[in-house]
Motif scaffolding. Sequence first.
Motif, PDB file in Angstrom:
ATOM      1  N   PHE A  24       0.805  -1.219   0.000  1.00 41.96           N
ATOM      2  CA  PHE A  24       0.000   0.000   0.000  1.00 41.96           C
ATOM      3  C   PHE A  24       0.839   1.270   0.000  1.00 41.96           C
ATOM      4  CE2 PHE A  24      -2.802  -3.234   1.876  1.00 41.96           C
ATOM      5  CZ  PHE A  24      -3.786  -3.211   0.905  1.00 41.96           C
ATOM      6  N   GLU A  25       2.039   1.221   0.558  1.00 45.82           N
ATOM      7  CA  GLU A  25       2.908   2.399   0.553  1.00 45.82           C
ATOM      8  C   GLU A  25       3.329   2.749  -0.873  1.00 45.82           C
ATOM      9  OE1 GLU A  25       4.653   5.713   1.652  1.00 45.82           O
ATOM     10  OE2 GLU A  25       3.461   4.447   2.987  1.00 45.82           O
ATOM     11  N   SER A  26       3.690   1.745  -1.660  1.00 44.90           N
ATOM     12  CA  SER A  26       4.031   2.006  -3.064  1.00 44.90           C
ATOM     13  C   SER A  26       2.820   2.504  -3.832  1.00 44.90           C
ATOM     14  CB  SER A  26       4.571   0.739  -3.727  1.00 44.90           C
ATOM     15  OG  SER A  26       5.814   0.399  -3.194  1.00 44.90           O
ATOM     16  N   ILE A  30       2.654   5.946  -5.939  1.00 44.42           N
ATOM     17  CA  ILE A  30       2.272   5.943  -7.349  1.00 44.42           C
ATOM     18  C   ILE A  30       1.155   6.945  -7.588  1.00 44.42           C
ATOM     19  CG2 ILE A  30       1.091   4.558  -9.097  1.00 44.42           C
ATOM     20  CD1 ILE A  30       2.768   2.188  -8.088  1.00 44.42           C
ATOM     21  N   PHE A  31       0.149   6.954  -6.714  1.00 39.35           N
ATOM     22  CA  PHE A  31      -0.958   7.906  -6.874  1.00 39.35           C
ATOM     23  C   PHE A  31      -0.468   9.340  -6.783  1.00 39.35           C
ATOM     24  CE2 PHE A  31      -4.376   4.726  -5.342  1.00 39.35           C
ATOM     25  CZ  PHE A  31      -4.423   4.165  -6.612  1.00 39.35           C
ATOM     26  N   ARG A  32       0.451   9.615  -5.856  1.00 42.25           N
ATOM     27  CA  ARG A  32       0.980  10.976  -5.724  1.00 42.25           C
ATOM     28  C   ARG A  32       1.718  11.401  -6.991  1.00 42.25           C
ATOM     29  NH1 ARG A  32       3.467   9.453  -0.529  1.00 42.25           N
ATOM     30  NH2 ARG A  32       1.723   9.357   0.901  1.00 42.25           N
ATOM     31  N   VAL A  33       2.560  10.526  -7.507  1.00 47.73           N
ATOM     32  CA  VAL A  33       3.346  10.869  -8.694  1.00 47.73           C
ATOM     33  C   VAL A  33       2.450  10.971  -9.927  1.00 47.73           C
ATOM     34  CG1 VAL A  33       5.130  10.027 -10.269  1.00 47.73           C
ATOM     35  CG2 VAL A  33       5.495   9.913  -7.812  1.00 47.73           C
ATOM     36  N   SER A  34       1.554  10.015 -10.104  1.00 45.74           N
ATOM     37  CA  SER A  34       0.702   9.994 -11.304  1.00 45.74           C
ATOM     38  C   SER A  34      -0.210  11.206 -11.391  1.00 45.74           C
ATOM     39  CB  SER A  34      -0.137   8.723 -11.335  1.00 45.74           C
ATOM     40  OG  SER A  34       0.667   7.625 -11.675  1.00 45.74           O
ATOM     41  N   HIS A  35      -0.733  11.655 -10.277  1.00 43.88           N
ATOM     42  CA  HIS A  35      -1.659  12.781 -10.312  1.00 43.88           C
ATOM     43  C   HIS A  35      -0.969  14.124 -10.506  1.00 43.88           C
ATOM     44  CE1 HIS A  35      -5.585  10.971  -9.760  1.00 43.88           C
ATOM     45  NE2 HIS A  35      -4.928  10.021  -9.132  1.00 43.88           N
ATOM     46  N   GLY A  40      -2.236  11.698 -15.795  1.00 41.47           N
ATOM     47  CA  GLY A  40      -1.853  10.697 -14.812  1.00 41.47           C
ATOM     48  C   GLY A  40      -2.975   9.830 -14.301  1.00 41.47           C
ATOM     49  N   ARG A  41      -4.211  10.320 -14.384  1.00 41.54           N
ATOM     50  CA  ARG A  41      -5.330   9.518 -13.905  1.00 41.54           C
ATOM     51  C   ARG A  41      -5.550   8.272 -14.752  1.00 41.54           C
ATOM     52  NH1 ARG A  41     -10.463  13.139 -12.961  1.00 41.54           N
ATOM     53  NH2 ARG A  41     -10.471  12.797 -15.195  1.00 41.54           N
ATOM     54  N   SER A  42      -5.070   8.280 -15.973  1.00 45.31           N
ATOM     55  CA  SER A  42      -5.289   7.134 -16.852  1.00 45.31           C
ATOM     56  C   SER A  42      -4.119   6.158 -16.862  1.00 45.31           C
ATOM     57  CB  SER A  42      -5.577   7.610 -18.274  1.00 45.31           C
ATOM     58  OG  SER A  42      -4.503   8.387 -18.755  1.00 45.31           O
ATOM     59  N   ASN A  43      -3.130   6.342 -15.993  1.00 40.53           N
ATOM     60  CA  ASN A  43      -2.015   5.401 -15.902  1.00 40.53           C
ATOM     61  C   ASN A  43      -2.454   4.171 -15.109  1.00 40.53           C
ATOM     62  OD1 ASN A  43      -0.381   7.231 -17.211  1.00 40.53           O
ATOM     63  ND2 ASN A  43       0.490   8.047 -15.338  1.00 40.53           N
TER      64      ASN A  43
END
Length: 71
Positions: A24-26, A30-35, A40-43
């Motif tokens: 869950f930490e990763s 990932i959510f922080r970087v992608s957004h 990024g929402r579609s990654n």
Amino acid sequence: MDTLRVDICYRPLRLAWVIRRDDFESLRRIFRVSHTLWGGRSNPVIVSTNLPLLALQSPKNRDFVGVPDGI
């Protein structure tokens, strides 16, 4: 006089993320970087039990497959 015309088309970088189940930490990282990235929402986030094998099989519609540090 000769002229030169250049058309530049920009598009978002298409990423796919591969993580281990129950990491869950990763997933949060990932959510922080992608957004913060354009599109990024579609990654997609791919959950795998066999990371080395899956990371080598890049999805055809993605530019890059990312595996978070520490895996």
